[in-house]
Design an enzyme around this catalytic site. Structure first.
Site, PDB file in Angstrom:
ATOM      1  N   LYS A   7       4.656 -11.081   1.377  1.00 39.45           N
ATOM      2  CA  LYS A   7       4.013 -11.518   2.613  1.00 39.45           C
ATOM      3  C   LYS A   7       2.583 -11.994   2.352  1.00 39.45           C
ATOM      4  O   LYS A   7       2.066 -12.816   3.090  1.00 39.45           O
ATOM      5  CB  LYS A   7       3.969 -10.367   3.618  1.00 39.45           C
ATOM      6  CG  LYS A   7       5.336  -9.960   4.127  1.00 39.45           C
ATOM      7  CD  LYS A   7       5.215  -9.191   5.434  1.00 39.45           C
ATOM      8  CE  LYS A   7       6.363  -8.226   5.622  1.00 39.45           C
ATOM      9  NZ  LYS A   7       6.040  -6.843   5.233  1.00 39.45           N
ATOM     10  N   LYS A  12       7.615 -11.161  -7.276  1.00 34.27           N
ATOM     11  CA  LYS A  12       8.575 -11.380  -6.181  1.00 34.27           C
ATOM     12  C   LYS A  12       7.921 -12.131  -5.026  1.00 34.27           C
ATOM     13  O   LYS A  12       6.704 -12.194  -4.932  1.00 34.27           O
ATOM     14  CB  LYS A  12       9.135 -10.037  -5.722  1.00 34.27           C
ATOM     15  CG  LYS A  12       8.093  -9.087  -5.175  1.00 34.27           C
ATOM     16  CD  LYS A  12       8.716  -7.739  -4.894  1.00 34.27           C
ATOM     17  CE  LYS A  12       7.703  -6.721  -4.445  1.00 34.27           C
ATOM     18  NZ  LYS A  12       7.264  -6.755  -3.086  1.00 34.27           N
ATOM     19  N   LYS A  24      -1.706  -0.672  -5.523  1.00 36.10           N
ATOM     20  CA  LYS A  24      -2.683  -0.892  -4.446  1.00 36.10           C
ATOM     21  C   LYS A  24      -4.080  -0.501  -4.915  1.00 36.10           C
ATOM     22  O   LYS A  24      -5.065  -1.163  -4.598  1.00 36.10           O
ATOM     23  CB  LYS A  24      -2.308  -0.070  -3.201  1.00 36.10           C
ATOM     24  CG  LYS A  24      -0.978  -0.468  -2.588  1.00 36.10           C
ATOM     25  CD  LYS A  24      -1.149  -1.484  -1.480  1.00 36.10           C
ATOM     26  CE  LYS A  24       0.112  -2.227  -1.120  1.00 36.10           C
ATOM     27  NZ  LYS A  24       1.174  -1.416  -0.552  1.00 36.10           N
TER      28      LYS A  24
END
Ligand code: TYM
Length: 333
Positions: A199, A196, A114
């Protein structure tokens, strides 16, 4: 009657749910709902780390709840609630924060990712994300936590915080462990072979439970393939294995076997395989999409479900927080 084991898991309300959320998490929730005492929630506090627009928050939370129910979760069998409806969770988070160390939090791979992706928004909530997650789990004294691979490290931290609390203040918390029925679905890869399904990233290579047949078809037809194997029974590259895995999850066993046979004898035509997969995937996703859309129209019903879920969750959470307060010495009157 023997007491049922306690299960907790949550999904952040940060975007449309996808096949990774479905097979990595929700599918397991649905399989566990009969035999365990289940607490499943929408992690709306966790979503605040990225500062979502306040006007979107409610719709996001209701959509995640609707998508869970549309996937087969039965709110009569489980507690389905919004994290922010349980004030005991932030209270436990505060207590656990006193036992969580900056150095260990800075080392968490998801935190480092992040920081790399959003260097301008390295807030304390992001740093203590695993502590809030531990509070979500420990507040019900859960022993089993159905999650995908990406959450394993967070579970290890939750166990550490439980142990630390217990050794300092006495036995209050059970140690939670990752639970899954099937190792194959712990990480659903994106269709472009890069990382992967997610969202918010890889959106064109991620299949969402909200995608219609046309969108699914376009995404699958663009999935990465190659000219096919030249040696019989070759190892599969990751991106091909991924297409086979998706086919195994949504197509008939005989369809899967046919294409696997074609791969092994080098006669496979990926165009045909993708067309078949697109058709089967659309048929798989369609009823979930439609049920979720219907439910989202029925706001009263969703509100009632979340309210009842929060009542069930608070019943358990209030017992745990009382024990934690007492163990710490917060019992003055
Ligand atoms: P979240 O919202 O990112 O994802 C929800 C669940 O979906 C799984 N998942 C996947 N599984 C397989 N393949 C993928 N491509 C894939 N992408 C996501 C995740 O592993 C997860 O199980 N921190 C959590 C939410 C959370 C939580 C908790 C979970 C908050 N508190 C307490 C369990 C217990 C998260 O961000 O999940």
């Amino acid at each position: 009657m023997q007491k049922k084991e306690i299960v907790v898991s949550g999904i952040r309300s940060t975007g449309y749910l996808h096949l990774g959320n479905y097979f990595g998490a929700i599918h397991n929730y649905v399989k566990m709902q009969e035999d365990y005492q289940c607490y499943f929630f929408v992690a709306d506090y966790h979503s605040l780390t990225t500062h979502p627009d306040p006007k979107d928050l409610k719709a996001n939370v209701f959509r995640v709840a609707a998508e869970n129910i549309a996937s087969g979760l039965d709110p009569d069998k489980v507690a389905l609630y919004a994290q922010s409806d349980i004030p005991e969770i932030p209270e436990l988070y505060l207590m656990l924060n006193m036992l969580a160390y900056k150095g260990e939090l800075e080392k968490v791979p998801t935190f480092k990712d992040k920081v790399r992706l959003n260097p301008d928004n390295v807030n304390a909530g992001l740093l203590t994300y695993p502590v809030l997650m531990a509070a979500d789990i420990l507040i019900h004294n859960a022993v089993k936590v159905p999650v995908g691979k990406d959450q394993e490290q967070h579970l290890e931290m939750a166990r550490n915080f439980a142990q630390r609390f217990n050794s300092r203040y006495g036995e209050v918390f059970a140690e939670p462990h990752v639970f899954r029925f099937d190792e194959n679905t712990v990480k659903i890869m994106s269709l472009d072979g890069n990382g992967k399904m997610s969202k918010s990233e890889n959106v064109n290579a991620t299949i969402y439970l909200n995608d219609d047949a046309d969108t699914i078809g376009k995404k699958i037809m663009k999935a990465k393939t190659d000219s096919g194997p030249t040696e019989p029974n070759s190892d599969m590259p990751d991106y091909i294995r991924n297409i086979f895995q998706l086919m195994q999850l949504v197509s008939a066993a005989s369809t899967y076997d046919t294409y696997l046979g074609a791969y092994n004898n080098c006669s496979i035509r990926y165009g045909d395989m993708k067309k078949q997969l697109a058709e089967d995937m659309a048929a798989f996703v369609q009823p979930i999409r439609e049920r979720a859309a219907d439910l989202q129209q029925d706001e009263d019903r969703l509100r009632k479900i979340l309210k009842e879920g929060a009542e069930k969750a608070r019943e358990s959470a209030s017992k745990t927080i009382a024990m934690a307060r007492k163990a710490i010495g917060i019992h003055y009157y």
